[in-house]
Design a protein around this motif. Structure first.
Motif, PDB file in Angstrom:
ATOM      1  N   VAL A   1       0.876  -1.172   0.000  1.00  0.00           N
ATOM      2  CA  VAL A   1       0.000   0.000   0.000  1.00  0.00           C
ATOM      3  C   VAL A   1       0.912   1.220   0.000  1.00  0.00           C
ATOM      4  CG1 VAL A   1      -1.769   1.300   1.216  1.00  0.00           C
ATOM      5  CG2 VAL A   1      -1.817  -1.204   1.245  1.00  0.00           C
ATOM      6  N   TYR A   2       0.670   2.102  -0.956  1.00  0.00           N
ATOM      7  CA  TYR A   2       1.490   3.299  -1.106  1.00  0.00           C
ATOM      8  C   TYR A   2       0.744   4.510  -0.550  1.00  0.00           C
ATOM      9  CZ  TYR A   2       4.923   0.857  -3.909  1.00  0.00           C
ATOM     10  OH  TYR A   2       5.917   0.002  -4.335  1.00  0.00           O
ATOM     11  N   TYR A   3       1.464   5.295   0.247  1.00  0.00           N
ATOM     12  CA  TYR A   3       0.894   6.468   0.892  1.00  0.00           C
ATOM     13  C   TYR A   3       1.664   7.718   0.496  1.00  0.00           C
ATOM     14  CZ  TYR A   3      -1.068   2.993   4.128  1.00  0.00           C
ATOM     15  OH  TYR A   3      -1.729   1.917   4.687  1.00  0.00           O
ATOM     16  N   CYS A   4       0.961   8.821   0.362  1.00  0.00           N
ATOM     17  CA  CYS A   4       1.643  10.101   0.263  1.00  0.00           C
ATOM     18  C   CYS A   4       1.457  10.841   1.591  1.00  0.00           C
ATOM     19  CB  CYS A   4       1.122  10.934  -0.902  1.00  0.00           C
ATOM     20  SG  CYS A   4      -0.574  11.488  -0.774  1.00  0.00           S
ATOM     21  N   ALA A   5       2.357  11.762   1.840  1.00  0.00           N
ATOM     22  CA  ALA A   5       2.325  12.506   3.089  1.00  0.00           C
ATOM     23  C   ALA A   5       2.946  13.873   2.874  1.00  0.00           C
ATOM     24  CB  ALA A   5       3.076  11.749   4.187  1.00  0.00           C
TER      25      ALA A   5
END
Length: 119
Positions: free
Chosen positions: A93-97
């Motif tokens: 799962v790829y997240y941006c922040a």
């Protein structure tokens, strides 16, 4: 307060490509460092890369250097993560922040988008 929404994940064969997007609403997107992270099943979340406010400076984890590219479009309030030459071990799962500067904590996170790479 900025809100982040990722999109673009999916199922792809090894060697393929995907482009993930991170759309921001609210806040001052153009002032943030945008980071990308990923978390595979049973593993801790790991840093993938980041881009400074203007897009002129990027930083990548060794595992993705030369394959992934981070960019941003401040006019559209979107950060992109281009994933090329994908490997099964990129499944996560790829997240941006968002962060106020390199080295500071990421204060806002998206909900994540699933990337699955089949062999």
């Amino acid at each position: 307060q900025v809100q982040l929404v990722e999109s673009g994940g999916g199922l792809v064969q090894a060697g393929g490509s995907l482009r993930l997007s991170c759309a921001a609403a609210g806040g001052t997107f153009s002032t943030y460092v945008m980071g990308w992270f990923r978390q595979a099943p049973g593993k801790e979340r790991e840093f993938v890369g980041a881009v400074n406010w203007s897009g002129s400076i990027t930083d990548y984890a060794d595992s993705v250097k030369g394959r992934f590219t981070i960019s941003r479009d401040n006019a559209k309030n979107i950060s992109y993560l281009q994933l090329n030459s994908l490997k099964p071990e990129d499944t996560a799962v790829y997240y941006c922040a968002a962060s106020r500067a390199f080295g500071l904590e990421y204060h806002t996170w998206g909900q994540g988008t699933q990337v699955t790479v089949s062999s």
